[in-house]
Scaffold this active site. Structure first.
Site, short mmCIF file in Angstrom:
data_model
loop_
_atom_site.label_atom_id
_atom_site.label_comp_id
_atom_site.label_asym_id
_atom_site.label_seq_id
_atom_site.Cartn_x
_atom_site.Cartn_y
_atom_site.Cartn_z
CG ASP B 44 -0.25 -0.35 2.48
OD1 ASP B 44 0.82 0.25 2.72
OD2 ASP B 44 -0.72 -1.20 3.26
CE LYS B 65 -7.51 6.87 0.76
NZ LYS B 65 -7.22 8.13 1.44
CG MET B 180 -1.92 5.84 11.35
SD MET B 180 -2.77 4.63 10.36
CE MET B 180 -2.99 3.31 11.53
#
Lengths: 258, 258
Positions: B44, B65, B180
């Site tokens: 990713d 994505k 995150m």
């Protein structure tokens, strides 16, 4: 920034380098390069025999256990690092795992900066993650571990009482990983049970993770002390406490390198 | 162990590989070798542009994505890994940081083992350690952090309520590292203050640690949201909460590579 701190020649750089868990292939590309190019490498025993064996003897300085079983005082290591840098040497301070995870790398970092020595942190793979992984255990899991906490089972002996709040760690509900926790296993497993942690919580002990002779013992918060004794687990070892420790049994048949 | 699970040919191995924080020199020697020798690499965006750029395009499959901003479902990735292994391919599943620290690597590990696919975990340097280190912050310190806890600020959105017990984390007294956690910074800093954590506790935010364009903002539990906005910090970033975050100011002048 160097001439006024040394003896007239440029001050060398100290690289605080993590060796990872012990498998030479788990060195970073950067650590490997620095071990090859450094003028001198200060190390203790924690990087393990294979990695220490890669360093030419002429540039090794052992600042670990000395003859007679005494440890080199941290003050000596701090002083020696500054001295070598002021001689203009490019210095690697090699530490097992990662230099900033229970490695006293933070103390060396601050000492060097206070003495005007350029210092670089080169992270390594901490055994707190690689030890469980080598046994087939992920330290987090979306369904049953939203956090992971690392603690040391081998606290500063000059502290009056335990600085680790085992009840708070139990209350997080996440995975607990104990570094250097073989000897005190009976103490902290009891503390966690007293804090209300389920005695059936899975626990795994991984000795010499990724080294030749890696050994794993599994059990529960209740049974792991017996499992340790039956398997003869000795330091250095990593303890993993939490539901994730049960993953090993699910994956072992197809786990490569375990 | 392979012929009965595939289509008659030997099942390939899946290597769950951590890329580290993003600097190609912080790949492990083993990760670098596997990226060179693998038949196919599923990745990713988290390994970062420099490392992804090292992989020949012909063997890359992006499972991050997709066009339109949707994420590839985890089920697709799981299925694709099994499919490629059953074609006899040597497969690298490359993940940012370490594959078993909030990477869903644990889920992939279990899925592969359940489907009879040989699987290897190749740990990487987690950004939870390397991010702070890149900013001059050790996550533990003998005098003021006896534990360190990693949590994600980006929880599974299907969960009814927060699975993270911020009060328990505050009670540990150790360093808290949030992965995150840019968007939810106001929420969890408020939760920690409500849990009684000193509003003057040092906090640092490190954006794109070790990538080109790394950026750091510092403040306290009270001021870090304003500091984030003033510096324009955006994901991906790491939040470090605890006295150790103040180390940056002590060492910055002599920190190499910061």
């Amino acid at each position: 920034m160097s001439d006024d701190t040394g003896e007239g020649e440029a001050t060398g750089t100290v690289h605080l380098v993590g060796s990872g868990p012990g498998d030479p292939e788990l060195l970073t590309v950067k650590a490997k390069r620095l071990l090859e190019t450094a003028d001198v490498v200060l190390h203790d025993k924690l990087p393990g025999p294979e990695i220490i064996g890669m360093i030419p003897e002429a540039k090794r300085e052992d600042v670990g256990k000395r003859a007679g079983g005494e440890w080199t005082p941290q003050e000596y290591t701090n002083r020696r690092l500054v001295e070598l840098a002021r001689e203009g040497k490019d210095v690697v301070r090699l530490k097992g795992g990662d230099p900033t995870v229970f490695g006293r790398g933070g103390e060396e970092l601050v000492h060097l900066a206070r003495h005007g020595v350029p210092v670089e942190i080169v992270p390594g793979i901490t055994s707190a993650v690689a030890g469980p992984a080598a046994a087939g255990i992920p330290v987090t899991h979306r369904d049953h571990a939203s956090s992971v906490s690392f603690v040391t089972g081998h606290e500063d002996p000059t502290k009056a009482e335990s600085a680790v709040d085992w009840a708070a760690l139990a209350a997080t509900g996440g995975t607990i990983v104990v570094l250097m926790g073989v000897g005190k296993l009976p103490d902290y497993t009891a503390a966690l049970r007293e804090a209300g942690m389920d005695p059936e919580t899975p626990v795994a002990l991984i000795e010499r993770a990724t080294w030749p002779g890696q050994q794993v013992a599994t059990g529960t918060l209740d049974s792991i002390v017996s499992a340790r004794d039956a398997a003869g687990i000795e330091p250095p070892a990593i303890t993993v406490i939490g539901d994730v420790a049960a993953t090993r049994a699910d994956v072992l048949e197809f786990l490569v390198g375990a």
